[in-house]
Design an enzyme around this catalytic site. Sequence first.
Site, PDB file in Angstrom:
ATOM      1  N   ASP A 185      52.917  49.296  10.541  1.00  0.00           N
ATOM      2  CA  ASP A 185      52.150  49.340  11.792  1.00  0.00           C
ATOM      3  C   ASP A 185      50.783  48.716  11.559  1.00  0.00           C
ATOM      4  OD1 ASP A 185      51.613  49.855  14.425  1.00  0.00           O
ATOM      5  OD2 ASP A 185      51.126  51.973  14.115  1.00  0.00           O
TER       6      ASP A 185
ATOM      7  N   TYR B  98      46.980  47.097  13.415  1.00  0.00           N
ATOM      8  CA  TYR B  98      45.804  47.681  14.087  1.00  0.00           C
ATOM      9  C   TYR B  98      45.045  46.511  14.706  1.00  0.00           C
ATOM     10  CZ  TYR B  98      41.905  51.178  13.985  1.00  0.00           C
ATOM     11  OH  TYR B  98      40.908  52.093  14.279  1.00  0.00           O
TER      12      TYR B  98
ATOM     13  N   HIS C  85      40.695  48.551  20.638  1.00  0.00           N
ATOM     14  CA  HIS C  85      41.213  49.842  20.151  1.00  0.00           C
ATOM     15  C   HIS C  85      40.513  50.240  18.844  1.00  0.00           C
ATOM     16  CE1 HIS C  85      43.969  53.092  19.152  1.00  0.00           C
ATOM     17  NE2 HIS C  85      44.201  52.520  17.993  1.00  0.00           N
TER      18      HIS C  85
ATOM     19  N   ARG D  80      34.217  57.618  13.340  1.00  0.00           N
ATOM     20  CA  ARG D  80      33.107  57.389  12.408  1.00  0.00           C
ATOM     21  C   ARG D  80      31.813  57.163  13.189  1.00  0.00           C
ATOM     22  NH1 ARG D  80      37.263  54.387  10.814  1.00  0.00           N
ATOM     23  NH2 ARG D  80      36.364  52.549  11.809  1.00  0.00           N
TER      24      ARG D  80
ATOM     25  N   GLU E 275      50.691  55.810  21.446  1.00  0.00           N
ATOM     26  CA  GLU E 275      50.093  54.501  21.217  1.00  0.00           C
ATOM     27  C   GLU E 275      51.060  53.465  21.775  1.00  0.00           C
ATOM     28  OE1 GLU E 275      48.814  54.149  17.080  1.00  0.00           O
ATOM     29  OE2 GLU E 275      46.923  55.130  17.632  1.00  0.00           O
TER      30      GLU E 275
ATOM     31  N   GLU F 144      52.475  49.961  22.042  1.00  0.00           N
ATOM     32  CA  GLU F 144      52.444  48.843  21.112  1.00  0.00           C
ATOM     33  C   GLU F 144      53.622  47.899  21.364  1.00  0.00           C
ATOM     34  OE1 GLU F 144      51.841  49.899  17.033  1.00  0.00           O
ATOM     35  OE2 GLU F 144      50.712  51.722  17.522  1.00  0.00           O
TER      36      GLU F 144
ATOM     37  N   ASP G 139      54.023  54.656  19.269  1.00  0.00           N
ATOM     38  CA  ASP G 139      53.677  55.251  17.975  1.00  0.00           C
ATOM     39  C   ASP G 139      52.995  56.596  18.234  1.00  0.00           C
ATOM     40  OD1 ASP G 139      52.895  55.732  15.347  1.00  0.00           O
ATOM     41  OD2 ASP G 139      51.112  54.471  15.512  1.00  0.00           O
TER      42      ASP G 139
ATOM     43  N   ARG H 119      46.464  63.430  16.598  1.00  0.00           N
ATOM     44  CA  ARG H 119      45.094  63.038  16.238  1.00  0.00           C
ATOM     45  C   ARG H 119      44.399  64.057  15.350  1.00  0.00           C
ATOM     46  NH1 ARG H 119      45.626  57.814  17.065  1.00  0.00           N
ATOM     47  NH2 ARG H 119      46.126  57.315  19.229  1.00  0.00           N
TER      48      ARG H 119
ATOM     49  N   GLN I 119      45.868  63.572  11.916  1.00  0.00           N
ATOM     50  CA  GLN I 119      45.428  62.256  11.441  1.00  0.00           C
ATOM     51  C   GLN I 119      43.960  62.278  10.991  1.00  0.00           C
ATOM     52  OE1 GLN I 119      45.585  59.285  14.538  1.00  0.00           O
ATOM     53  NE2 GLN I 119      44.862  57.629  13.223  1.00  0.00           N
TER      54      GLN I 119
ATOM     55  N   TYR J 164      43.456  61.240   6.957  1.00  0.00           N
ATOM     56  CA  TYR J 164      43.565  59.786   6.806  1.00  0.00           C
ATOM     57  C   TYR J 164      42.654  59.182   5.752  1.00  0.00           C
ATOM     58  CZ  TYR J 164      39.372  58.038   9.224  1.00  0.00           C
ATOM     59  OH  TYR J 164      38.096  57.709   9.563  1.00  0.00           O
TER      60      TYR J 164
ATOM     61  N   LYS K 262      51.495  60.535  11.873  1.00  0.00           N
ATOM     62  CA  LYS K 262      52.239  59.450  12.525  1.00  0.00           C
ATOM     63  C   LYS K 262      53.743  59.500  12.241  1.00  0.00           C
ATOM     64  CE  LYS K 262      48.640  56.686  13.721  1.00  0.00           C
ATOM     65  NZ  LYS K 262      48.436  56.075  15.043  1.00  0.00           N
TER      66      LYS K 262
ATOM     67  N   THR L 158      58.609  57.638  15.851  1.00  0.00           N
ATOM     68  CA  THR L 158      58.164  56.382  16.464  1.00  0.00           C
ATOM     69  C   THR L 158      59.302  55.921  17.368  1.00  0.00           C
ATOM     70  OG1 THR L 158      56.991  55.826  14.408  1.00  0.00           O
ATOM     71  CG2 THR L 158      57.302  54.048  16.014  1.00  0.00           C
TER      72      THR L 158
ATOM     73  N   THR M  79      47.990  49.834  18.634  1.00  0.00           N
ATOM     74  CA  THR M  79      47.721  50.144  20.046  1.00  0.00           C
ATOM     75  C   THR M  79      47.099  48.962  20.759  1.00  0.00           C
ATOM     76  OG1 THR M  79      47.241  52.383  19.339  1.00  0.00           O
ATOM     77  CG2 THR M  79      46.572  51.788  21.572  1.00  0.00           C
TER      78      THR M  79
ATOM     79  N   GLU N  96      41.695  57.331  23.772  1.00  0.00           N
ATOM     80  CA  GLU N  96      40.733  56.416  24.389  1.00  0.00           C
ATOM     81  C   GLU N  96      40.572  56.707  25.882  1.00  0.00           C
ATOM     82  OE1 GLU N  96      41.234  52.154  22.619  1.00  0.00           O
ATOM     83  OE2 GLU N  96      43.132  53.220  22.430  1.00  0.00           O
TER      84      GLU N  96
HETATM   85 CA    CA Z   1      49.789  52.673  15.780  1.00  0.00          CA
END
Ligand code: CA
Length: 409
Positions: free
Chosen positions: A123, A125, A130, A139, A195, A197, A229, A233, A236, A240, A249, A253, A342, A356
């Site tokens: 997967d 990004y 996104h 962050r 997500e 995709e 996906d 959260r 994650q 992560y 994740k 899927t 995403t 989001e």
């Molecule tokens: Ca994804």
Amino acid sequence: MTAALPTTWLDIPADHPFGVGALPYGVFSTAATPEPRVGVAIGALILDLAGAARDLAPDLVSVVSGPALNALLAAGPQVWAEVRAAVTAWLTDDTHRQRVEPHLVAATDASLHVPFSVSDYVDFYASEQHATNLGRMFRPGQDPLTPNWKHLPIGYHGRAGTVIASGTDVVRPQGQRRSPDGEITFGPSQRLDIEAELGFVVGAPSELGVPVAHTAFERHVFGICLVNDWSARDIQAWEYVPLGPFLGKSFATSVSPWVLPLAALEAARVAPPERTVPLLPYLDDAETPPWGLDIRLEVRLNGHLISSPRFASMYWTGAQMMAHMTANGASLRTGDLYASGTISGAEADERGSLIELSWGGQEPLKLGDGSTRTFLEDGDEVVISASLPGPGGSVIGLGEVRGRIRPAS
Ligand code: CA
């Protein structure tokens, strides 16, 4: 200009997403014939491909037989073109009608399966918007894009064994998470997300140790599908760092049942967004025909449209993702699936995930029935669909990927 759209002897509305310019491949079964087999969607029907080939093109039977698309995927671009040309001829030339009709099945009578045996799953990004949105939320106070983001398509290896068919329920995952005040607990995810995709399906394999150039995209990648996906959260966010997504994740899927071959995408090809950082030669696509794609997705939650992301806004193309994935000599295998990440645009209604759309859960989303959502509740159903320009000014579709949330077990 793109090729004209041939006319078919079938009675299909001109605006049907599975007109004769689409011809996506999938795997289906029926109550009468429960063995999964390869089919081509045409209007509201499915053509039993092996059955038709036995009557019309015996030399193609071996590549379109079996319970998955893998033999066809492995056969490579020359055979892909032969099969597509044959199917197009069968459906457009009246002289084939009598022999083709017995192999047509109503789609409403069919169950659809994961269309290919998934080898590796990666997967990416690839949406700048996104990555920027997630960076701001995960962050805060730092640059939202990491320093590497515009130099390479970031990705991670996912779990091929939990790629599931559209329509399969998703059990709410349990896992470890940390509350804002630092308490560590284990339990059902409270921030279960989607997500939206695009998935790329690898056909012809490559040799171990030999990178595959982005210009070889059409020699290796067979087609595209839709991917959801599912993402927990809270799990994650805690797990992560530093190795990336894992259990947040890997529980499920979902993929759409229909794989649209690259041959159907000619009219949808557009230039990707302007690159603002010079690319290394193996990723530099400035002088080659573009693989940005004018695909419009729609995301529905319990029937309410919540987002309309556009794939054309993706910074990295599928060709660049393939080149990067093999730049170290890692080989491609038939049945590899790699997803775009995403798809989120600059507008609020183009965001491809709930984190989001609800901005980290702070701004609940209002649905058409007056209810609100931050993340998914048990019983919620998500449907992602997509459409794109097809041959001769037509509009074709990718079908849909669907899934409903079941309570944690
Ligand atoms: Ca994804």
